[in-house]
Write a protein that holds these residues in place. Structure first.
Motif, PDB file in Angstrom:
ATOM      1  N   TYR A 171       0.773   4.414  -2.885  1.00  0.00           N
ATOM      2  CA  TYR A 171       0.401   5.794  -2.710  1.00  0.00           C
ATOM      3  C   TYR A 171       1.857   6.699  -2.921  1.00  0.00           C
ATOM      4  N   ASP A 231       0.700  -1.178   0.019  1.00  0.00           N
ATOM      5  CA  ASP A 231       0.042   0.041  -0.024  1.00  0.00           C
ATOM      6  C   ASP A 231       0.839   1.373   0.015  1.00  0.00           C
ATOM      7  N   LEU A 232       1.864   1.384   0.829  1.00  0.00           N
ATOM      8  CA  LEU A 232       3.034   2.297   0.813  1.00  0.00           C
ATOM      9  C   LEU A 232       3.528   2.679  -0.546  1.00  0.00           C
TER      10      LEU A 232
END
Length: 356
Positions: free
Chosen positions: A242, A238-239
């Motif tokens: 984004y 997820d990091l």
């Protein structure tokens, strides 16, 4: 026929991905040179991408699975030595029949489009085209001889000198077929224009979609890399998603003179007005950031409603300015207007239009 139909299916599956991936440089080049993207030239370019995918599919696929390396290579020991007897395929046709004929026929047919595109789109001569066909065919054969350049411990397809011949002949035939078709087919390149009119909603929307597509394509590549590296943490994935999103949607526009993301920049869209980089930050906060936050919470309905809201505002306003543009005090114009950068085909016509 099963293997051929499978490879054709693989080519069609690969094509959309590479069309999206290749859209940015292709569209950017069209606008940079001609100030527009012609429908027919886009179709020709998409057909070329499909053709490249077909070459890859027929060269590499189906990829074999290795359970025991020794057994795998022992069962393919005959493929380790190239077949260098010219016209041996004729004997194969006489003894094996239809299967051998189809192999020769498809090897010929696969390279016909190469000769056609080199003549029709790039106006190359016959000698250049034949040499290009031979060079590409030789690359394909060495790819097979080396086990995909070392990815496999031994070859799983045969290097065949007759393939070089049939591929090269197919390229020459494609060039010959293109000669009369040049008189009836539309031009492969669009007519240039100044590109000074305000960009339409479709062009602006496509620019945003290309930015979004590039974000997800880069994130997908990063995820594959994490998988290969053995990183399985959902938090890390997820990091990465984004971070890439912020780089594509905010970082790149902050660095560019036209203040556009790569997708919008490929369509030669630029921002004017506002207070420089502050305007870029405001536009990001008003337009992209809410979508990113809603995506993080998986609020699909709210994402759709927000997109509709942005679209409605643009449609009801006579100046077609968006919410983000109003908030930042910016307008979307073409690069030719914002940076006084006319298309190359108008600025240097002798360079681009002599053979079109």
């Amino acid at each position: 026929m099963g293997e051929y139909t499978t490879n054709i299916a693989i080519a069609f599956i690969m094509a959309p991905f590479f069309i999206v991936l290749g859209a940015l440089p292709f569209v950017e080049r069209q606008y940079r040179i001609f100030g527009r993207v012609g429908v027919w030239s886009g179709i020709v370019a998409a057909a070329m991408v499909l053709y490249v995918c077909a070459i890859v599919a027929f060269t590499l696929f189906p990829l074999p699975t290795i359970t025991d390396e020794a057994v795998f290579c022992a069962s393919r020991a005959s493929l380790a030595h190239p077949q260098l007897d010219l016209f041996a395929s004729i004997d194969d046709i006489a003894t094996v029949g239809q299967q051998a004929f189809l192999q020769v026929f498809f090897n010929f047919l696969l390279f016909v489009p190469l000769g056609f595109f080199l003549k029709y789109r790039y106006r190359k001569g016959l000698v250049f085209t034949v040499l290009a066909g031979f060079a590409l065919s030789l690359t394909v054969e060495f790819t097979q001889l080396t086990g995909d350049w070392g990815l496999y411990p031994c070859p799983y397809r045969l290097f065949d000198v007759d393939d070089l011949l049939t591929n090269t002949v197919g390229t020459a035939v494609g060039w010959v077929l293109a000669v009369p078709l040049l008189k009836v087919l539309p031009a492969a390149w669009p007519r240039p224009r100044a590109d000074t009119a305000p960009p339409g909603l479709v062009r602006r929307g496509l620019g945003n979609l290309l930015d979004l597509a590039l974000w997800w394509l880069l994130a997908g590549v990063a995820w594959v890399g994490l998988e290969l590296a053995g990183v399985t943490s959902e938090l890390v994935s997820d990091l990465v998603l984004y971070v890439i999103g912020f780089v594509v949607l905010l970082g790149i526009p902050l660095l560019r003179r036209d203040r556009s993301g790569p997708g919008r920049a490929s369509l030669h869209l630029a921002l004017v007005g506002g207070r420089g980089r502050l305007a870029v930050l405001i536009r990001f906060a008003v337009f992209w950031l809410p979508f990113v936050v809603l995506f993080a919470f998986e609020a699909v309905l709210l994402i759709a409603l927000l997109a509709v809201a942005h679209l409605v505002v643009v449609l009801v306003r006579t100046d077609r300015r968006s919410i983000a543009g109003l908030a930042a005090g910016t307008r979307t114009v073409t690069r030719a207007v914002a940076l006084d950068d006319p298309p190359d085909a108008l600025e240097f016509p002798e360079r681009w239009l002599a053979d079109r």
